[in-house]
Design an enzyme around this catalytic site. Structure first.
Site, PDB file in Angstrom:
ATOM      1  N   LEU A 132       0.828  -1.345   0.009  1.00 58.56           N
ATOM      2  CA  LEU A 132       0.117   0.082  -0.109  1.00 58.56           C
ATOM      3  C   LEU A 132       0.932   1.354   0.053  1.00 58.56           C
ATOM      4  O   LEU A 132       0.331   2.503  -0.180  1.00 58.56           O
ATOM      5  CB  LEU A 132      -0.790   0.126   1.324  1.00 58.56           C
ATOM      6  CG  LEU A 132      -2.034  -0.945   1.120  1.00 58.56           C
ATOM      7  CD1 LEU A 132      -3.006  -0.664   2.385  1.00 58.56           C
ATOM      8  CD2 LEU A 132      -2.860  -0.676  -0.035  1.00 58.56           C
ATOM      9  N   ARG A 133       1.932   1.136   0.197  1.00 57.78           N
ATOM     10  CA  ARG A 133       3.196   2.425   0.346  1.00 57.78           C
ATOM     11  C   ARG A 133       2.721   3.270   1.361  1.00 57.78           C
ATOM     12  O   ARG A 133       2.119   2.923   2.417  1.00 57.78           O
ATOM     13  CB  ARG A 133       3.307   3.023  -1.206  1.00 57.78           C
ATOM     14  CG  ARG A 133       3.231   2.025  -2.529  1.00 57.78           C
ATOM     15  CD  ARG A 133       4.572   1.461  -2.333  1.00 57.78           C
ATOM     16  NE  ARG A 133       4.881   0.597  -3.780  1.00 57.78           N
ATOM     17  CZ  ARG A 133       5.518  -0.407  -3.785  1.00 57.78           C
ATOM     18  NH1 ARG A 133       6.008  -1.025  -2.753  1.00 57.78           N
ATOM     19  NH2 ARG A 133       5.545  -0.825  -4.860  1.00 57.78           N
TER      20      ARG A 133
ATOM     21  N   LYS B 110       7.969 -10.862   7.169  1.00 57.43           N
ATOM     22  CA  LYS B 110       8.143 -10.944   5.634  1.00 57.43           C
ATOM     23  C   LYS B 110       9.729 -11.183   5.471  1.00 57.43           C
ATOM     24  O   LYS B 110      10.664 -10.282   6.197  1.00 57.43           O
ATOM     25  CB  LYS B 110       7.883  -9.637   4.883  1.00 57.43           C
ATOM     26  CG  LYS B 110       8.245  -9.573   3.613  1.00 57.43           C
ATOM     27  CD  LYS B 110       7.523 -10.103   2.563  1.00 57.43           C
ATOM     28  CE  LYS B 110       7.882 -10.350   1.349  1.00 57.43           C
ATOM     29  NZ  LYS B 110       7.049 -10.546   0.185  1.00 57.43           N
TER      30      LYS B 110
ATOM     31  N   HIS C 210       9.622 -14.120   0.152  1.00 54.17           N
ATOM     32  CA  HIS C 210       9.822 -13.881  -1.337  1.00 54.17           C
ATOM     33  C   HIS C 210      11.071 -14.872  -2.009  1.00 54.17           C
ATOM     34  O   HIS C 210      12.175 -14.694  -1.435  1.00 54.17           O
ATOM     35  CB  HIS C 210      10.450 -12.407  -1.577  1.00 54.17           C
ATOM     36  CG  HIS C 210      10.823 -12.014  -2.815  1.00 54.17           C
ATOM     37  ND1 HIS C 210       9.658 -11.258  -3.660  1.00 54.17           N
ATOM     38  CD2 HIS C 210      11.594 -12.238  -3.755  1.00 54.17           C
ATOM     39  CE1 HIS C 210      10.280 -11.075  -4.863  1.00 54.17           C
ATOM     40  NE2 HIS C 210      11.358 -11.833  -5.038  1.00 54.17           N
TER      41      HIS C 210
ATOM     42  N   HIS D 106       3.754 -15.003  -4.330  1.00 57.34           N
ATOM     43  CA  HIS D 106       3.599 -15.073  -5.664  1.00 57.34           C
ATOM     44  C   HIS D 106       4.598 -16.137  -6.461  1.00 57.34           C
ATOM     45  O   HIS D 106       5.462 -15.756  -7.142  1.00 57.34           O
ATOM     46  CB  HIS D 106       4.283 -13.808  -5.909  1.00 57.34           C
ATOM     47  CG  HIS D 106       5.422 -13.155  -5.580  1.00 57.34           C
ATOM     48  ND1 HIS D 106       6.537 -13.853  -4.931  1.00 57.34           N
ATOM     49  CD2 HIS D 106       5.508 -12.022  -4.799  1.00 57.34           C
ATOM     50  CE1 HIS D 106       7.261 -12.881  -4.400  1.00 57.34           C
ATOM     51  NE2 HIS D 106       6.760 -11.774  -4.064  1.00 57.34           N
TER      52      HIS D 106
ATOM     53  N   ASP E 280      -0.014  -9.118  -4.726  1.00 60.59           N
ATOM     54  CA  ASP E 280       1.114  -8.510  -4.817  1.00 60.59           C
ATOM     55  C   ASP E 280       0.994  -7.138  -5.590  1.00 60.59           C
ATOM     56  O   ASP E 280       1.993  -6.375  -6.406  1.00 60.59           O
ATOM     57  CB  ASP E 280       2.259  -9.209  -5.551  1.00 60.59           C
ATOM     58  CG  ASP E 280       3.583  -8.738  -5.337  1.00 60.59           C
ATOM     59  OD1 ASP E 280       3.874  -7.893  -4.681  1.00 60.59           O
ATOM     60  OD2 ASP E 280       4.595  -9.254  -6.192  1.00 60.59           O
TER      61      ASP E 280
ATOM     62  N   ALA F 230      10.372  -2.674 -10.480  1.00 64.69           N
ATOM     63  CA  ALA F 230       9.450  -4.036 -10.785  1.00 64.69           C
ATOM     64  C   ALA F 230       8.439  -3.796 -10.006  1.00 64.69           C
ATOM     65  O   ALA F 230       8.289  -3.350  -8.814  1.00 64.69           O
ATOM     66  CB  ALA F 230      10.154  -5.164 -10.032  1.00 64.69           C
TER      67      ALA F 230
HETATM   68  C1  NCD Z   1       7.343  -5.325  -5.085  1.00 63.72           C
HETATM   69  C2  NCD Z   1       7.423  -3.844  -4.820  1.00 63.72           C
HETATM   70  O1  NCD Z   1       7.368  -3.092  -5.723  1.00 63.72           O
HETATM   71  O2  NCD Z   1       7.266  -3.329  -3.563  1.00 63.72           O
HETATM   72  N1  NCD Z   1       7.561  -5.399  -6.552  1.00 63.72           N
HETATM   73  C3  NCD Z   1       7.361  -6.587  -7.343  1.00 63.72           C
HETATM   74  O3  NCD Z   1       7.752  -6.687  -8.248  1.00 63.72           O
HETATM   75  N2  NCD Z   1       6.633  -7.648  -6.948  1.00 63.72           N
HETATM   76  C4  NCD Z   1       8.333  -5.887  -4.162  1.00 63.72           C
HETATM   77  C5  NCD Z   1       8.175  -7.387  -4.374  1.00 63.72           C
HETATM   78  O4  NCD Z   1       6.888  -7.904  -3.806  1.00 63.72           O
HETATM   79  O5  NCD Z   1       8.948  -8.205  -4.778  1.00 63.72           O
HETATM   80 ZN    ZN Z   2       5.306  -8.041  -3.021  1.00 66.24          ZN
END
Ligand code: NCD
Ligand code: ZN
Length: 358
Positions: A30-31, A113, A150, A188, A261, A277
Site C-alpha cells: 500500500l506504500r 516478511k 519472497h 507469488h 502483490d 519492478a
Molecule cells: C514489489 C514492490 O514494488 O514493492 N515489486 C514486485 O515486483 N513485486 C516488491 C516485491 O514484492 O517483490
Molecule cells: Zn510483493
C-alpha cells in the site's frame, strides 16, 4: 467508489454471477503518503483484509513502526470502508526474536516478511544469511507466526528466469528442513516446480498466486515491444508455468490462496531506462481472478481460493458479508492520479469480461 464502468446495464438476467464471502488479499503493497491515499481505496473496495508488506523506506522493523503505519493506512481509507490491515515485520540480519514475539503477542503484526537481501524493490536491507536467522525463525515457529517468503536467489550470476527455482532448491527446501514446524507462505509462486513444493509441504506451507501471473507469460513482457507495466518480480515465466499456476489455483487445494502483490509505482519510474519492478493490480485483481476461474470452468472453487483458504492458514475466521462478480463486460480505469504523476492500472485500458457487481 464507482470504479468499474459497466458497459451494458440491461444485460439479460441469466448472465453468470459468482457471489463469494468477502475475500482477503494476503500480499499487498500500500506504500505511504500520497501513494497510499491514492491506492488504498481500490484494495478496500475488493478485499476485507490485507497483509500489508513492510518494504517502506525505511522498512517496518519495529512494533512501534508497524502500529504507526497501521494508523496511517486506516486514516487513508475512504469513509465507510471496511478494511482491516494485517501488519508484517520486515526481517533483517539484526532482527531481535523478542521484538518479533512482542509484536505478535500485542497483535500488531500477524507475520514476518522475509526478503533475501537485494531480491526485489526495497529489499537491500533484507536477510543475507538464512542460517543465522535461526533464532528468529525458531521463535516464530514456537509462537505460530508465519514467515512470508519472497523466493528468489540473489546471486546476480543466476539467470533471472531461474532465480525462483534456484532459491527453492538451495535455500527454501533446506530452510523447511531446518525449521520443521515453521509456517511458511511462498509468495507469488511463478513456477510449476514451486507449486509442487507447496503441495508437498502443505498444510504448514502455503502458496499465493497473483492475478498477473495467471494471465501473463514471459513472452507477454515483450509483446509488440517492451511492456514495462507487466514487469514485476518474480518475473513471469514460460507458458507451461502459467498453465500450472492456473491448475493450482483452480484445484481447490487449501494450500493456495490470493496474494495479489499489487505493487504500485509511478508511471515515470516504470517507463524509464531502468524501470522498477511491480504491477498495480489493486483495481482489477478480482475481475482477473474471476475470469481465470471462469475460463477454467472452476467458478465453484473460486470462493475457497479467494475467501477461505488464506483465512484458515492464518487461523482467522472467514469474513462476514459477500461480494458479487458478474460476467458482464466492464472497464476499470486507465490510471490513478498521484500528485503530478499517475499509476498505470493493470488491464486498465482493456475491456474486462468480469465486473464487480457489489
Ligand atoms: C514489489 C514492490 O514494488 O514493492 N515489486 C514486485 O515486483 N513485486 C516488491 C516485491 O514484492 O517483490
Ligand atoms: Zn510483493
Amino acid at each position: 467508489m464507482g470504479m468499474t464502468e459497466l458497459f451494458d446495464d440491461a444485460a439479460p438476467k441469466d448472465v453468470p454471477t459468482v457471489t463469494l464471502r468477502r475475500p482477503d488479499d494476503w500480499h499487498v503493497h500500500l506504500r505511504d503518503g500520497a501513494m497510499l491515499r491514492a491506492v488504498a481505496p481500490f484494495t478496500a473496495a475488493q478485499f476485507a483484509r490485507g497483509i500489508i508488506m513492510p518494504n517502506l523506506v525505511p522498512p517496518v522493523t519495529t512494533v512501534a513502526a508497524a502500529a504507526a503505519y497501521r494508523e496511517r493506512i486506516l486514516a487513508a481509507m475512504p469513509a465507510g470502508a471496511d478494511f482491516t490491515p494485517l501488519m508484517t515485520c520486515y526481517l533483517t540480519d539484526a532482527t531481535d526474536p523478542d521484538e518479533i514475539e512482542k509484536g505478535f503477542a500485542e497483535k500488531v503484526w500477524v507475520a514476518a516478511k522475509l526478503y533475501p537481501a537485494g531480491a526485489t524493490t526495497n529489499s537491500h536491507g533484507g536477510v543475507r544469511d538464512l542460517v543465522a536467522l535461526a533464532p528468529v525463525l525458531e521463535r516464530m515457529e514456537r509462537i505460530g507466526m508465519p514467515a512470508l517468503i519472497h523466493g528468489e536467489s540473489t546471486d546476480p550470476s543466476v539467470d533471472i528466469f531461474d532465480r525462483e527455482a534456484v532459491f527453492m532448491e538451495q535455500s527454501l527446501l533446506p530452510l523447511l528442513k531446518r525449521h520443521e514446524g515453521l509456517k511458511v507462505t511462498i509468495e507469488h509462486v511463478t513456477t510449476a516446480e514451486t507449486v509442487e513444493i507447496v503441495r508437498a509441504h502443505a498444510p504448514r506451507v502455503a502458496g499465493t498466486v497473483t492475478p498477473h501471473h495467471l494471465v501473463l507469460n514471459r513472452t507477454s513482457l515483450f509483446q509488440g515491444g517492451l511492456r514495462p507495466h507487466y514487469y514485476c518480480l518474480p518475473v513471469a515465466k514460460r507458458e507451461r508455468h502459467r498453465l500450472a499456476l492456473r491448475a493450482a489455483v483452480t484445484s481447490g487445494d487449501a494450500c493456495f490462496f490470493i496474494g495479489t502483490d499489487t505493487a504500485p509505482h509511478l508511471r515515470n519510474a516504470k517507463e524509464a531506462a531502468c524501470g522498477c519492478a511491480g504491477v498495480f493490480v489493486g483495481a482489477t485483481a478480482l475481475q482477473t481472478y474471476a475470469q481465470v476461474f471462469d475460463e477454467e470452468n472452476a467458478l465453484d472453487r473460486f470462493e475457497a481460493f479467494a475467501s477461505l483458504n488464506g483465512a484458515a492458514f492464518h487461523g482467522l475466521a472467514p469474513n462476514a458479508g459477500t461480494i458479487t462478480l458478474v460476467r458482464r463486460p466492464g472497464r476499470a480505469l486507465a490510471a490513478v492520479p498521484v500528485e503530478d504523476d499517475e499509476v498505470v492500472v493493470f488491464r486498465g485500458e482493456e475491456p474486462l469480461p468480469w465486473s464487480i457487481a457489489g
